[in-house]
Design a protein around this motif. Sequence first.
Motif, PDB file in Angstrom:
ATOM      1  N   SER A   3       0.826  -1.206   0.000  1.00 37.49           N
ATOM      2  CA  SER A   3       0.000   0.000   0.000  1.00 37.49           C
ATOM      3  C   SER A   3       0.861   1.258   0.000  1.00 37.49           C
ATOM      4  O   SER A   3       0.531   2.256  -0.662  1.00 37.49           O
ATOM      5  N   SER A  46       0.691   4.165  -2.788  1.00 37.44           N
ATOM      6  CA  SER A  46       0.251   5.496  -2.373  1.00 37.44           C
ATOM      7  C   SER A  46       1.313   6.559  -2.611  1.00 37.44           C
ATOM      8  O   SER A  46       0.985   7.724  -2.864  1.00 37.44           O
ATOM      9  N   SER A  72      -7.973  -4.744   2.017  1.00 39.38           N
ATOM     10  CA  SER A  72      -8.681  -3.836   1.106  1.00 39.38           C
ATOM     11  C   SER A  72      -8.909  -2.479   1.749  1.00 39.38           C
ATOM     12  O   SER A  72      -8.724  -1.427   1.124  1.00 39.38           O
ATOM     13  N   LEU A  98      -5.429  -0.630   2.004  1.00 38.55           N
ATOM     14  CA  LEU A  98      -4.936  -0.162   0.710  1.00 38.55           C
ATOM     15  C   LEU A  98      -5.761   1.010   0.197  1.00 38.55           C
ATOM     16  O   LEU A  98      -5.219   2.019  -0.265  1.00 38.55           O
ATOM     17  N   SER A  99      -7.086   0.907   0.280  1.00 42.60           N
ATOM     18  CA  SER A  99      -7.941   1.987  -0.237  1.00 42.60           C
ATOM     19  C   SER A  99      -7.751   3.269   0.566  1.00 42.60           C
ATOM     20  O   SER A  99      -7.738   4.370  -0.006  1.00 42.60           O
ATOM     21  N   ILE A 128      -4.458   4.873  -0.388  1.00 43.73           N
ATOM     22  CA  ILE A 128      -4.639   5.529  -1.693  1.00 43.73           C
ATOM     23  C   ILE A 128      -5.373   6.860  -1.506  1.00 43.73           C
ATOM     24  O   ILE A 128      -5.009   7.874  -2.113  1.00 43.73           O
TER      25      ILE A 128
END
Length: 480
Positions: A130, A134, A412, A415-416, A419
Amino acid sequence: MLHLVTQASKYLMILLFMVYTFECFHVFRFENRPKRQMAIYSRQRGIMYFIHFDAFLVIYLNTQNVQVIGFYLMQLILFIGIQLVYHLFYKKASELLLNNMLMLLAISLVILTRISFDKALKQFLIMIVSTVLSLLIPIILQKMTSFRRFTWAYALVGIAALSVVLVAGAVSYGAKLSISIAGISIQPSEFVKILYVFFIASMLYQATDMKQLLITSVIAAVHVLILVASKDLGSALLYFVTYLVMIYVATRRLAYFAGGLAACSLAAVAGYKLFSHVRVRVLAWKDPLSMIDKEGYQISQSLFAIGTGGWFGMGLCQGLPNKIPVVAQDFIFSAISEELGGIFALCLIMVCVSCFFMFLNIAMQMKDQFYKLVALGLGTVYAFQVFLTIGGVTKFIPSTGVTLPLVSYGGSSLLSTMILFGIIQGLYIMKSQQAIQPVTKNAEQKAKAKKPAKKKGEEKINGSKKTKAAAKVKVKDLSK
Protein backbone atom coordinates in the motif's frame (compact mmCIF):
# COMPACT_ATOMS: atom_id res chain seq x y z
CA MET A 1 8.03 -5.80 38.31
CA LEU A 2 6.45 -6.56 34.92
CA HIS A 3 3.11 -5.28 36.16
CA LEU A 4 4.69 -1.98 37.27
CA VAL A 5 6.39 -1.52 33.91
CA THR A 6 3.13 -2.23 32.06
CA GLN A 7 1.17 0.24 34.18
CA ALA A 8 3.83 2.97 34.02
CA SER A 9 4.10 2.65 30.23
CA LYS A 10 0.31 2.85 29.94
CA TYR A 11 0.15 6.23 31.70
CA LEU A 12 3.16 7.47 29.75
CA MET A 13 1.57 6.55 26.41
CA ILE A 14 -1.68 8.26 27.39
CA LEU A 15 0.15 11.45 28.39
CA LEU A 16 2.24 11.53 25.23
CA PHE A 17 -0.75 10.84 22.99
CA MET A 18 -2.61 13.71 24.67
CA VAL A 19 0.29 16.02 23.84
CA TYR A 20 0.38 14.73 20.27
CA THR A 21 -3.37 15.30 19.85
CA PHE A 22 -3.14 18.82 21.27
CA GLU A 23 -0.39 19.63 18.76
CA CYS A 24 -2.66 18.49 15.90
CA PHE A 25 -4.85 21.54 16.52
CA HIS A 26 -2.34 23.88 18.16
CA VAL A 27 -0.22 23.90 14.99
CA PHE A 28 -2.89 25.90 13.12
CA ARG A 29 -2.08 28.95 15.27
CA PHE A 30 1.24 29.27 13.50
CA GLU A 31 0.20 29.25 9.84
CA ASN A 32 2.46 32.24 9.14
CA ARG A 33 5.39 30.83 11.11
CA PRO A 34 6.66 27.77 9.22
CA LYS A 35 9.67 27.25 11.49
CA ARG A 36 7.42 26.95 14.53
CA GLN A 37 5.19 24.52 12.65
CA MET A 38 8.15 22.35 11.66
CA ALA A 39 9.23 22.22 15.31
CA ILE A 40 5.76 20.97 16.26
CA TYR A 41 5.80 18.35 13.49
CA SER A 42 9.22 17.13 14.62
CA ARG A 43 7.95 16.86 18.19
CA GLN A 44 4.94 14.87 16.98
CA ARG A 45 7.21 12.44 15.15
CA GLY A 46 9.30 11.97 18.28
CA ILE A 47 6.17 11.23 20.33
CA MET A 48 4.91 8.77 17.71
CA TYR A 49 8.19 6.85 17.67
CA PHE A 50 8.36 6.75 21.47
CA ILE A 51 4.77 5.45 21.84
CA HIS A 52 5.52 2.84 19.18
CA PHE A 53 8.71 1.73 20.99
CA ASP A 54 7.10 1.74 24.43
CA ALA A 55 4.14 -0.38 23.27
CA PHE A 56 6.28 -3.04 21.60
CA LEU A 57 8.60 -3.15 24.60
CA VAL A 58 5.62 -3.96 26.83
CA ILE A 59 4.33 -6.57 24.37
CA TYR A 60 7.74 -8.24 24.25
CA LEU A 61 8.12 -8.26 28.05
CA ASN A 62 4.68 -9.85 28.42
CA THR A 63 5.01 -12.43 25.63
CA GLN A 64 8.79 -13.08 25.59
CA ASN A 65 8.43 -13.58 21.82
CA VAL A 66 11.72 -12.67 20.12
CA GLN A 67 9.90 -12.24 16.81
CA VAL A 68 8.27 -9.13 18.25
CA ILE A 69 11.66 -7.36 18.30
CA GLY A 70 12.36 -8.08 14.64
CA PHE A 71 8.80 -7.09 13.73
CA TYR A 72 9.21 -3.78 15.55
CA LEU A 73 12.46 -3.03 13.72
CA MET A 74 10.83 -3.74 10.33
CA GLN A 75 8.04 -1.31 11.16
CA LEU A 76 10.56 1.31 12.24
CA ILE A 77 12.39 1.02 8.92
CA LEU A 78 9.12 1.36 7.00
CA PHE A 79 7.99 4.47 8.89
CA ILE A 80 11.37 6.18 8.54
CA GLY A 81 11.43 5.25 4.84
CA ILE A 82 7.99 6.81 4.27
CA GLN A 83 9.09 10.04 5.92
CA LEU A 84 12.32 10.19 3.95
CA VAL A 85 10.49 9.72 0.63
CA TYR A 86 8.05 12.50 1.45
CA HIS A 87 10.79 14.87 2.60
CA LEU A 88 12.93 14.17 -0.48
CA PHE A 89 10.31 14.10 -3.24
CA TYR A 90 7.21 15.79 -1.80
CA LYS A 91 8.54 18.76 0.13
CA LYS A 92 5.22 20.61 -0.23
CA ALA A 93 3.19 17.73 1.27
CA SER A 94 1.18 18.12 4.47
CA GLU A 95 3.35 17.18 7.46
CA LEU A 96 0.29 16.90 9.70
CA LEU A 97 -1.45 14.38 7.45
CA LEU A 98 1.80 12.41 7.14
CA ASN A 99 2.29 12.31 10.92
CA ASN A 100 -1.34 11.34 11.56
CA MET A 101 -1.20 8.56 8.97
CA LEU A 102 1.94 7.10 10.56
CA MET A 103 0.50 7.42 14.06
CA LEU A 104 -2.69 5.56 13.09
CA LEU A 105 -0.64 2.86 11.34
CA ALA A 106 1.58 2.49 14.41
CA ILE A 107 -1.45 2.13 16.72
CA SER A 108 -2.93 -0.43 14.32
CA LEU A 109 0.19 -2.61 14.34
CA VAL A 110 0.52 -2.34 18.12
CA ILE A 111 -3.03 -3.50 18.86
CA LEU A 112 -3.04 -6.13 16.10
CA THR A 113 0.23 -7.59 17.42
CA ARG A 114 -1.40 -7.75 20.84
CA ILE A 115 -4.48 -9.54 19.41
CA SER A 116 -2.79 -11.82 16.86
CA PHE A 117 0.84 -11.73 15.72
CA ASP A 118 -0.02 -13.53 12.46
CA LYS A 119 -2.69 -10.99 11.56
CA ALA A 120 -0.34 -8.13 12.39
CA LEU A 121 2.34 -9.63 10.13
CA LYS A 122 -0.13 -10.00 7.23
CA GLN A 123 -1.30 -6.43 7.76
CA PHE A 124 2.30 -5.21 7.70
CA LEU A 125 3.01 -6.95 4.38
CA ILE A 126 -0.10 -5.36 2.87
CA MET A 127 1.06 -2.05 4.36
CA ILE A 128 4.31 -2.25 2.40
CA VAL A 129 2.46 -2.76 -0.90
CA SER A 130 0.00 0.00 0.00
CA THR A 131 2.86 2.37 0.79
CA VAL A 132 4.52 1.85 -2.57
CA LEU A 133 1.27 2.48 -4.45
CA SER A 134 0.25 5.50 -2.37
CA LEU A 135 3.66 7.14 -2.80
CA LEU A 136 3.21 7.11 -6.59
CA ILE A 137 -0.16 8.87 -6.52
CA PRO A 138 1.04 12.48 -5.93
CA ILE A 139 3.35 12.15 -8.95
CA ILE A 140 0.51 10.80 -11.09
CA LEU A 141 -1.75 13.68 -10.04
CA GLN A 142 0.92 16.19 -11.02
CA LYS A 143 1.69 14.59 -14.38
CA MET A 144 -1.86 13.76 -15.50
CA THR A 145 -4.49 16.44 -15.94
CA SER A 146 -7.21 14.38 -17.59
CA PHE A 147 -8.87 12.75 -14.57
CA ARG A 148 -12.03 14.79 -15.07
CA ARG A 149 -12.47 13.31 -18.56
CA PHE A 150 -12.90 9.69 -17.43
CA THR A 151 -16.41 10.29 -16.12
CA TRP A 152 -18.12 7.22 -17.54
CA ALA A 153 -15.08 5.02 -17.11
CA TYR A 154 -15.33 5.57 -13.34
CA ALA A 155 -19.02 4.63 -13.40
CA LEU A 156 -18.65 1.55 -15.61
CA VAL A 157 -15.70 0.11 -13.67
CA GLY A 158 -17.40 0.76 -10.35
CA ILE A 159 -20.74 -0.76 -11.32
CA ALA A 160 -19.03 -3.76 -12.93
CA ALA A 161 -16.91 -4.45 -9.82
CA LEU A 162 -19.89 -4.23 -7.48
CA SER A 163 -21.95 -6.43 -9.81
CA VAL A 164 -19.29 -9.15 -9.73
CA VAL A 165 -19.53 -9.22 -5.94
CA LEU A 166 -23.33 -9.37 -6.16
CA VAL A 167 -23.17 -12.41 -8.45
CA ALA A 168 -20.11 -14.30 -7.21
CA GLY A 169 -19.20 -12.75 -3.88
CA ALA A 170 -18.57 -14.69 -0.70
CA VAL A 171 -21.21 -14.30 2.02
CA SER A 172 -19.90 -12.94 5.32
CA TYR A 173 -22.27 -12.28 8.26
CA GLY A 174 -25.27 -12.20 5.96
CA ALA A 175 -23.78 -9.89 3.29
CA LYS A 176 -21.80 -10.38 0.09
CA LEU A 177 -18.67 -8.34 0.67
CA SER A 178 -15.69 -9.83 -1.12
CA ILE A 179 -14.42 -11.98 -3.95
CA SER A 180 -11.44 -14.30 -3.97
CA ILE A 181 -8.76 -13.95 -6.67
CA ALA A 182 -5.84 -16.42 -6.57
CA GLY A 183 -6.58 -17.11 -2.93
CA ILE A 184 -6.58 -13.41 -2.02
CA SER A 185 -9.81 -11.95 -0.67
CA ILE A 186 -10.63 -8.50 -2.08
CA GLN A 187 -13.47 -6.18 -1.09
CA PRO A 188 -14.17 -4.11 -4.24
CA SER A 189 -16.50 -1.64 -2.51
CA GLU A 190 -13.47 -0.22 -0.67
CA PHE A 191 -11.88 0.82 -3.97
CA VAL A 192 -15.05 1.64 -5.87
CA LYS A 193 -15.89 4.37 -3.34
CA ILE A 194 -12.87 6.34 -4.65
CA LEU A 195 -14.01 5.90 -8.27
CA TYR A 196 -17.51 6.84 -7.13
CA VAL A 197 -16.25 10.15 -5.73
CA PHE A 198 -14.34 10.89 -8.94
CA PHE A 199 -17.44 10.13 -11.01
CA ILE A 200 -19.70 12.48 -9.05
CA ALA A 201 -17.04 15.21 -9.00
CA SER A 202 -16.59 14.92 -12.78
CA MET A 203 -20.32 15.11 -13.43
CA LEU A 204 -20.88 18.10 -11.17
CA TYR A 205 -17.81 19.84 -12.57
CA GLN A 206 -19.35 19.73 -16.05
CA ALA A 207 -22.73 21.16 -15.01
CA THR A 208 -25.22 21.37 -12.15
CA ASP A 209 -28.45 21.80 -14.10
CA MET A 210 -31.46 19.55 -13.52
CA LYS A 211 -30.64 17.15 -16.36
CA GLN A 212 -27.06 16.63 -15.13
CA LEU A 213 -28.21 16.15 -11.55
CA LEU A 214 -30.78 13.59 -12.66
CA ILE A 215 -28.19 11.56 -14.60
CA THR A 216 -25.75 11.74 -11.68
CA SER A 217 -28.45 10.65 -9.24
CA VAL A 218 -29.48 7.67 -11.38
CA ILE A 219 -25.90 6.36 -11.67
CA ALA A 220 -25.27 6.95 -7.96
CA ALA A 221 -28.50 5.09 -7.19
CA VAL A 222 -27.31 2.12 -9.26
CA HIS A 223 -24.17 1.89 -7.09
CA VAL A 224 -26.21 2.07 -3.89
CA LEU A 225 -28.87 -0.41 -5.03
CA ILE A 226 -26.24 -3.00 -5.99
CA LEU A 227 -24.76 -2.68 -2.50
CA VAL A 228 -28.23 -3.02 -0.98
CA ALA A 229 -28.87 -6.14 -3.09
CA SER A 230 -25.54 -7.51 -1.80
CA LYS A 231 -26.81 -6.69 1.73
CA ASP A 232 -23.73 -4.51 2.31
CA LEU A 233 -25.86 -1.83 3.92
CA GLY A 234 -22.98 -0.10 5.72
CA SER A 235 -21.23 0.66 2.44
CA ALA A 236 -24.56 1.60 0.82
CA LEU A 237 -25.16 4.19 3.54
CA LEU A 238 -21.60 5.48 3.16
CA TYR A 239 -22.02 5.90 -0.61
CA PHE A 240 -25.38 7.63 -0.26
CA VAL A 241 -24.21 10.16 2.34
CA THR A 242 -21.15 10.99 0.23
CA TYR A 243 -23.37 11.61 -2.80
CA LEU A 244 -25.70 13.78 -0.73
CA VAL A 245 -22.92 15.99 0.65
CA MET A 246 -21.30 16.48 -2.76
CA ILE A 247 -24.63 17.37 -4.40
CA TYR A 248 -25.44 19.87 -1.66
CA VAL A 249 -22.03 21.60 -1.83
CA ALA A 250 -22.07 21.75 -5.65
CA THR A 251 -25.60 23.18 -5.89
CA ARG A 252 -25.97 24.87 -2.48
CA ARG A 253 -29.64 23.92 -2.43
CA LEU A 254 -30.90 22.83 0.97
CA ALA A 255 -33.97 21.21 -0.58
CA TYR A 256 -31.80 18.53 -2.22
CA PHE A 257 -30.12 17.75 1.10
CA ALA A 258 -33.42 17.59 2.99
CA GLY A 259 -34.97 15.41 0.30
CA GLY A 260 -31.97 13.08 0.45
CA LEU A 261 -32.30 12.70 4.21
CA ALA A 262 -35.99 11.89 3.82
CA ALA A 263 -35.19 9.27 1.18
CA CYS A 264 -32.47 7.83 3.44
CA SER A 265 -34.98 7.49 6.29
CA LEU A 266 -37.45 5.67 4.05
CA ALA A 267 -34.68 3.38 2.78
CA ALA A 268 -33.67 2.54 6.35
CA VAL A 269 -37.24 1.52 7.18
CA ALA A 270 -37.42 -0.57 3.99
CA GLY A 271 -34.10 -2.24 4.81
CA TYR A 272 -35.38 -3.12 8.26
CA LYS A 273 -38.49 -4.71 6.77
CA LEU A 274 -36.70 -6.57 3.97
CA PHE A 275 -33.52 -7.96 5.56
CA SER A 276 -33.52 -10.23 8.59
CA HIS A 277 -29.90 -9.54 9.56
CA VAL A 278 -30.73 -5.81 9.70
CA ARG A 279 -33.57 -6.53 12.13
CA VAL A 280 -31.19 -8.63 14.23
CA ARG A 281 -28.66 -5.79 14.43
CA VAL A 282 -31.33 -3.25 15.34
CA LEU A 283 -32.68 -5.51 18.09
CA ALA A 284 -29.17 -6.11 19.39
CA TRP A 285 -28.59 -2.36 19.37
CA LYS A 286 -31.80 -1.55 21.26
CA ASP A 287 -31.21 -4.01 24.13
CA PRO A 288 -28.08 -6.15 23.73
CA LEU A 289 -28.11 -7.49 27.30
CA SER A 290 -31.55 -9.07 26.85
CA MET A 291 -30.10 -11.29 24.10
CA ILE A 292 -26.53 -11.53 25.28
CA ASP A 293 -26.35 -15.27 24.52
CA LYS A 294 -27.25 -14.74 20.85
CA GLU A 295 -27.57 -11.61 18.73
CA GLY A 296 -26.45 -9.18 21.44
CA TYR A 297 -23.25 -11.04 22.39
CA GLN A 298 -20.88 -9.01 20.19
CA ILE A 299 -22.06 -5.55 21.18
CA SER A 300 -22.35 -6.61 24.83
CA GLN A 301 -18.74 -7.78 24.90
CA SER A 302 -17.73 -4.54 23.21
CA LEU A 303 -19.45 -2.48 25.90
CA PHE A 304 -17.95 -4.67 28.65
CA ALA A 305 -14.47 -4.09 27.19
CA ILE A 306 -14.91 -0.32 26.98
CA GLY A 307 -16.36 -0.20 30.50
CA THR A 308 -13.63 -2.44 31.95
CA GLY A 309 -10.90 -0.28 30.46
CA GLY A 310 -12.29 2.90 31.98
CA TRP A 311 -10.41 6.14 31.41
CA PHE A 312 -6.89 4.73 31.75
CA GLY A 313 -7.19 1.17 30.48
CA MET A 314 -5.89 -2.10 31.85
CA GLY A 315 -2.55 -1.95 30.05
CA LEU A 316 -1.29 -3.84 27.02
CA CYS A 317 -1.71 -7.63 27.31
CA GLN A 318 -3.84 -7.21 30.45
CA GLY A 319 -7.32 -7.31 28.88
CA LEU A 320 -9.40 -9.90 27.05
CA PRO A 321 -10.01 -8.40 23.59
CA ASN A 322 -10.32 -11.78 21.90
CA LYS A 323 -13.64 -12.34 23.66
CA ILE A 324 -15.18 -9.86 21.21
CA PRO A 325 -16.10 -11.58 17.91
CA VAL A 326 -14.40 -10.06 14.83
CA VAL A 327 -12.44 -7.76 17.14
CA ALA A 328 -9.58 -7.12 14.71
CA GLN A 329 -11.87 -5.90 11.92
CA ASP A 330 -15.05 -4.27 13.20
CA PHE A 331 -14.44 -3.83 16.94
CA ILE A 332 -10.79 -2.85 17.18
CA PHE A 333 -11.77 0.44 18.84
CA SER A 334 -13.16 -1.58 21.76
CA ALA A 335 -9.85 -3.43 22.14
CA ILE A 336 -7.97 -0.11 22.17
CA SER A 337 -10.37 1.30 24.78
CA GLU A 338 -10.00 -1.77 27.00
CA GLU A 339 -6.22 -1.92 27.14
CA LEU A 340 -5.12 1.68 26.47
CA GLY A 341 -8.08 3.47 28.03
CA GLY A 342 -10.90 5.84 27.20
CA ILE A 343 -8.61 8.89 27.15
CA PHE A 344 -6.35 7.24 24.59
CA ALA A 345 -9.42 6.25 22.54
CA LEU A 346 -10.78 9.82 22.63
CA CYS A 347 -7.41 11.12 21.46
CA LEU A 348 -7.57 8.61 18.60
CA ILE A 349 -10.94 10.05 17.59
CA MET A 350 -9.55 13.60 17.71
CA VAL A 351 -6.63 12.61 15.47
CA CYS A 352 -9.17 11.33 12.94
CA VAL A 353 -11.07 14.61 13.30
CA SER A 354 -7.89 16.59 12.61
CA CYS A 355 -7.42 14.57 9.40
CA PHE A 356 -10.98 15.44 8.37
CA PHE A 357 -10.35 19.13 9.08
CA MET A 358 -7.30 18.98 6.82
CA PHE A 359 -9.41 17.39 4.06
CA LEU A 360 -11.96 20.22 4.36
CA ASN A 361 -9.21 22.84 4.45
CA ILE A 362 -7.76 21.48 1.22
CA ALA A 363 -11.20 21.33 -0.38
CA MET A 364 -11.94 24.96 0.50
CA GLN A 365 -8.60 26.24 -0.82
CA MET A 366 -8.58 24.35 -4.12
CA LYS A 367 -9.35 26.68 -7.04
CA ASP A 368 -10.23 23.90 -9.46
CA GLN A 369 -13.88 22.91 -8.87
CA PHE A 370 -13.26 19.28 -9.87
CA TYR A 371 -10.47 18.74 -7.35
CA LYS A 372 -12.40 20.72 -4.75
CA LEU A 373 -15.27 18.23 -5.03
CA VAL A 374 -12.86 15.28 -5.01
CA ALA A 375 -11.27 16.46 -1.76
CA LEU A 376 -14.69 17.07 -0.23
CA GLY A 377 -16.00 13.65 -1.32
CA LEU A 378 -12.98 11.74 -0.03
CA GLY A 379 -13.10 13.68 3.23
CA THR A 380 -16.76 12.75 3.65
CA VAL A 381 -15.99 9.08 2.94
CA TYR A 382 -13.24 9.08 5.57
CA ALA A 383 -15.16 10.96 8.28
CA PHE A 384 -18.42 9.06 7.87
CA GLN A 385 -16.61 5.71 7.91
CA VAL A 386 -14.96 6.66 11.21
CA PHE A 387 -18.38 7.69 12.56
CA LEU A 388 -20.04 4.42 11.48
CA THR A 389 -17.32 2.30 13.07
CA ILE A 390 -17.05 4.07 16.40
CA GLY A 391 -20.80 4.65 16.58
CA GLY A 392 -21.42 0.94 16.09
CA VAL A 393 -19.00 -0.32 18.75
CA THR A 394 -20.20 2.19 21.35
CA LYS A 395 -23.92 1.43 20.73
CA PHE A 396 -24.55 4.96 19.48
CA ILE A 397 -25.94 3.50 16.24
CA PRO A 398 -26.59 -0.10 15.07
CA SER A 399 -23.43 -1.90 13.99
CA THR A 400 -22.77 -1.62 10.25
CA GLY A 401 -19.67 -3.82 9.92
CA VAL A 402 -17.51 -0.96 8.60
CA THR A 403 -13.80 -0.92 9.44
CA LEU A 404 -11.88 1.90 11.18
CA PRO A 405 -9.64 3.45 8.47
CA LEU A 406 -5.89 2.69 8.83
CA VAL A 407 -6.47 0.94 12.17
CA SER A 408 -8.66 -2.11 11.58
CA TYR A 409 -7.37 -5.37 10.15
CA GLY A 410 -8.15 -5.78 6.45
CA GLY A 411 -6.06 -5.47 3.32
CA SER A 412 -8.68 -3.84 1.11
CA SER A 413 -9.54 -1.24 3.73
CA LEU A 414 -5.88 -0.42 4.38
CA LEU A 415 -4.94 -0.16 0.71
CA SER A 416 -7.94 1.99 -0.24
CA THR A 417 -7.41 4.35 2.71
CA MET A 418 -3.71 4.81 1.94
CA ILE A 419 -4.64 5.53 -1.69
CA LEU A 420 -7.14 8.07 -0.35
CA PHE A 421 -4.43 9.74 1.75
CA GLY A 422 -2.11 9.70 -1.27
CA ILE A 423 -4.72 11.52 -3.36
CA ILE A 424 -5.25 14.12 -0.63
CA GLN A 425 -1.50 14.66 -0.34
CA GLY A 426 -1.32 15.12 -4.11
CA LEU A 427 -4.09 17.73 -3.95
CA TYR A 428 -2.31 19.48 -1.05
CA ILE A 429 0.87 19.71 -3.12
CA MET A 430 -1.18 21.00 -6.05
CA LYS A 431 -2.75 23.64 -3.78
CA SER A 432 0.67 24.74 -2.53
CA GLN A 433 1.91 25.14 -6.08
CA GLN A 434 -1.18 27.18 -6.99
CA ALA A 435 -0.46 29.48 -4.07
CA ILE A 436 3.10 30.05 -5.31
CA GLN A 437 2.22 30.62 -8.98
CA PRO A 438 0.23 33.88 -8.52
CA VAL A 439 3.15 35.36 -6.57
CA THR A 440 5.65 34.52 -9.31
CA LYS A 441 3.28 35.79 -12.00
CA ASN A 442 2.87 39.11 -10.19
CA ALA A 443 6.64 39.43 -9.85
CA GLU A 444 7.08 38.77 -13.56
CA GLN A 445 4.41 41.33 -14.45
CA LYS A 446 6.07 43.94 -12.28
CA ALA A 447 9.43 43.19 -13.85
CA LYS A 448 7.94 43.54 -17.33
CA ALA A 449 6.24 46.78 -16.33
CA LYS A 450 9.54 48.22 -15.11
CA LYS A 451 11.53 47.32 -18.21
CA PRO A 452 9.50 49.45 -20.67
CA ALA A 453 9.76 52.39 -18.26
CA LYS A 454 13.52 52.10 -18.31
CA LYS A 455 13.50 51.95 -22.09
CA LYS A 456 11.39 55.07 -22.31
CA GLY A 457 13.74 56.87 -19.99
CA GLU A 458 16.71 55.73 -22.00
CA GLU A 459 15.00 56.91 -25.18
CA LYS A 460 14.48 60.34 -23.62
CA ILE A 461 18.11 60.52 -22.56
CA ASN A 462 19.32 59.33 -25.93
CA GLY A 463 16.94 61.74 -27.63
CA SER A 464 18.26 64.64 -25.61
CA LYS A 465 21.82 63.63 -26.44
CA LYS A 466 20.94 63.49 -30.11
CA THR A 467 19.28 66.95 -30.05
CA LYS A 468 22.33 68.41 -28.31
CA ALA A 469 24.63 66.85 -30.89
CA ALA A 470 22.43 68.17 -33.70
CA ALA A 471 22.48 71.65 -32.14
CA LYS A 472 26.27 71.62 -32.04
CA VAL A 473 26.41 70.65 -35.69
CA LYS A 474 24.11 73.52 -36.56
CA VAL A 475 26.28 75.97 -34.62
CA LYS A 476 29.37 74.78 -36.49
CA ASP A 477 27.56 75.19 -39.77
CA LEU A 478 26.56 78.73 -38.88
CA SER A 479 30.13 79.61 -37.90
CA LYS A 480 31.28 78.42 -41.26
